[in-house]
Scaffold this motif. Structure first.
Motif, PDB file in Angstrom:
ATOM      1  N   THR A 310       0.829  -1.213   0.000  1.00  0.00           N
ATOM      2  CA  THR A 310       0.000   0.000   0.000  1.00  0.00           C
ATOM      3  C   THR A 310       0.863   1.263   0.000  1.00  0.00           C
ATOM      4  O   THR A 310       2.074   1.192   0.041  1.00  0.00           O
ATOM      5  N   GLY A 312       0.817   5.820  -1.184  1.00  0.00           N
ATOM      6  CA  GLY A 312       0.559   6.709  -2.316  1.00  0.00           C
ATOM      7  C   GLY A 312       1.414   6.362  -3.526  1.00  0.00           C
ATOM      8  O   GLY A 312       2.558   5.919  -3.385  1.00  0.00           O
ATOM      9  N   GLU A 396       1.073  12.723   4.187  1.00  0.00           N
ATOM     10  CA  GLU A 396       0.606  11.450   3.635  1.00  0.00           C
ATOM     11  C   GLU A 396      -0.655  11.653   2.782  1.00  0.00           C
ATOM     12  O   GLU A 396      -0.767  11.107   1.687  1.00  0.00           O
ATOM     13  N   THR A 397      -1.602  12.458   3.295  1.00  0.00           N
ATOM     14  CA  THR A 397      -2.869  12.661   2.585  1.00  0.00           C
ATOM     15  C   THR A 397      -2.626  13.406   1.278  1.00  0.00           C
ATOM     16  O   THR A 397      -3.166  13.029   0.228  1.00  0.00           O
ATOM     17  N   ASN A 400      -1.089  10.989  -1.135  1.00  0.00           N
ATOM     18  CA  ASN A 400      -2.086  10.011  -1.598  1.00  0.00           C
ATOM     19  C   ASN A 400      -3.040  10.632  -2.609  1.00  0.00           C
ATOM     20  O   ASN A 400      -3.512   9.963  -3.519  1.00  0.00           O
ATOM     21  N   ASN A 401      -3.343  11.928  -2.431  1.00  0.00           N
ATOM     22  CA  ASN A 401      -4.316  12.587  -3.311  1.00  0.00           C
ATOM     23  C   ASN A 401      -3.672  13.285  -4.510  1.00  0.00           C
ATOM     24  O   ASN A 401      -4.395  13.861  -5.325  1.00  0.00           O
TER      25      ASN A 401
END
Ligand code: IMP
Length: 464
Positions: A310, A312, A396-397, A400-401
């Motif tokens: 897993t 990003g 991290e977000t 990931n985006n």
């Protein structure tokens, strides 16, 4: 500043870039090959003639008796793993080698592997997916100033005290883990499975670490440490002095990286990273050298991107073209068989690696895998929260985006596996390599079109 005759080879993505092959290729010319970080969490598969060798901790020039192989202070050494690795090499007739181990390197004990597995078991939904070899806990002890170094194994009076302190605190952790419902023995047996697969005898021996209450037996660890001391004795030296003198004398030194820059503890996709810094810029500290120790820094990149597990992955795509890349590139994990996720070449990541690691050149591996694709994309920027950015975001977000911003290039149909020069490449493949240089800002110094040494094409002279 003095100019040394040295090259560092680092992975620039998430590992699996083909570092083993590149290192082994350049090692042919080297006088020294130096491992500077990580431990036996790394895996290099090397094919020489028809024989395949698996290396984890041992440097890649172990097959060449004329080259000095060095395990530097920045490495953590699982001595039981090292014994197994050398045993296996001996069974494959590799017995004539020069190997040196830093007196300042830290030791990985079997209790580190136990703690590694248990910490993963505790993590709620954010498992790192470590190799469970105890690498993280060994580096934790190093930072905590409680680690045991190679040189400490020879301290008659000090060693029992160091071991007492270590075992005391580790057993306190086991008390806590057990109270939380963890089955210590089962975790330990699980952590030792990798040993069991290689040697039942070693496995049975290492199980002796836990006493009848499932706590670490201090006396047992002390005896193991004494065994480690005897085993390591012929290899131990001050490798900082050794490599420094070699560089000063103009000898050719190859620094062999493990993992990849995106797994760097400081500059990788934290927390899904390893516990050391697989960058060229960490070499001076990890080997004990001046900051100008690295003359050429070679980043290994795939002609596309892959990632296992897993996390990003902005340039990931999953269609017929991606499936074709996976099949042609055999993008399945070597030990687990897990399929690797596939993405386009991501110049943002390579610019990141070039900045934090310092890359003077890149080598593009697996270029042949892209043959027969009509349109090839390169990710040049990310769009994060409606804004175009040209660097890797720390969060991290956000990572990931991140949406990829692509440029497109026409592909080529020709089979390029027999190409021997840049000029023999189809013009679109030449343009692709030039575009990689332009979008990353780093010169392509080498590319490869297949697994054999002869399928590696140099565009610069590596050692002077
Ligand atoms: P650790 O190094 O065992 O703590 O694992 C931390 C992370 O680094 C996990 O995602 C591992 O899969 C990854 N990792 C560690 N060593 C390697 C390597 O040599 N190649 C690729 N991934 C690695």
């Amino acid at each position: 500043m003095k100019k040394y005759n040295s090259i560092s080879v680092v992975g620039t993505q998430w590992g699996d870039e083909g570092k083993g092959k590149v290192t082994n290729y350049l090692a042919q010319e080297a006088d020294y090959v130096v491992r500077h970080q990580g431990g036996n969490n790394a895996g290099h598969s090397i094919k020489i003639g028809e024989t395949r060798y698996a290396l984890h901790l041992i440097p890649s020039a172990i097959f060449d008796p004329s080259v000095k192989n060095v395990i530097a202070n920045g490495v953590v050494i699982d001595v039981s793993g090292m014994m197994l690795e050398l045993d296996l090499l001996a069974k494959q007739d590799i017995t004539d080698y020069q190997l040196f181990v830093s007196d300042r390197a830290h030791i990985v004990f079997p209790y580190h592997a136990l703690l590694d597995g248990m910490q993963e078991a505790f993590r709620q939904g954010r498992k790192i997916g470590t190799t469970k070899r105890g690498i993280g806990p060994a580096y934790m002890d190093k930072a905590d100033r409680s680690g045991i170094r190679v040189v400490d194994l020879y301290e008659e009076d000090l060693l029992p005290k160091l071991i007492r302190d270590n075992v005391f605190f580790k057993n306190k952790t086991l008390d806590y883990m057990e109270a939380e419902g963890i089955d210590i023995r089962a975790e330990y047996e699980d952590a030792m499975q990798k040993v069991k697969n290689k040697s039942e005898e070693q496995y049975n021996k290492l199980l002796g670490m836990l006493d009848e209450n499932n706590r670490i037996d201090e006396e047992w660890v002390l005896n193991l440490a004494r065994e480690y001391a005897a085993f390591l004795k012929p290899f131990v030296t001050d490798t900082s002095v050794m490599v420094y003198e070699a560089l000063e004398a103009g000898e050719k030194v190859l620094f062999e990286g493990a993992q990849g820059v995106l797994l760097c503890i400081d500059h990788g996709t934290y927390p899904f990273v390893t516990s050391s810094s697989p960058t060229s810029s960490s070499i001076p500290v990890n080997v004990g050298l001046p900051m100008w120790a690295v003359t050429k820094s070679l980043g290994v990149v795939k002609a596309y991107s892959t990632r296992v597990g897993t996390g990003g992955f902005p340039s990931e795509f999953d269609d017929e073209v991606a499936h074709g890349i996976r099949e042609r590139g055999n993008e399945y994990g070597t030990t687990t068989g897990r399929l690797r996720r596939v993405g386009w070449f991501d110049a943002v990541l390579i610019r990141h690696a070039a900045r934090v690691s310092g890359l003077t050149h890149i080598t593009v591996t697996l270029l042949d895998v892209l043959s027969t694709i009509d349109t090839i994309k390169i990710c040049v920027d990310y769009e994060v929260n409606g804004e175009v950015i040209s660097h890797v975001p720390a969060g991290e977000t956000d990572f990931n985006n991140a949406k990829p911003v692509y440029i497109e290039l026409p592909g080529w149909d020709e089979d390029i596996t027999n190409v021997k020069t840049f000029e023999e490449l189809p013009v679109n493949a030449q343009n692709y390599l030039r575009k990689i240089e332009e979008t990353t800002g780093v010169k392509v110094g080498q590319f490869s079109v297949g697994p054999e040494r002869s399928q590696t094409i140099d565009l610069v002279d590596w050692f002077e």
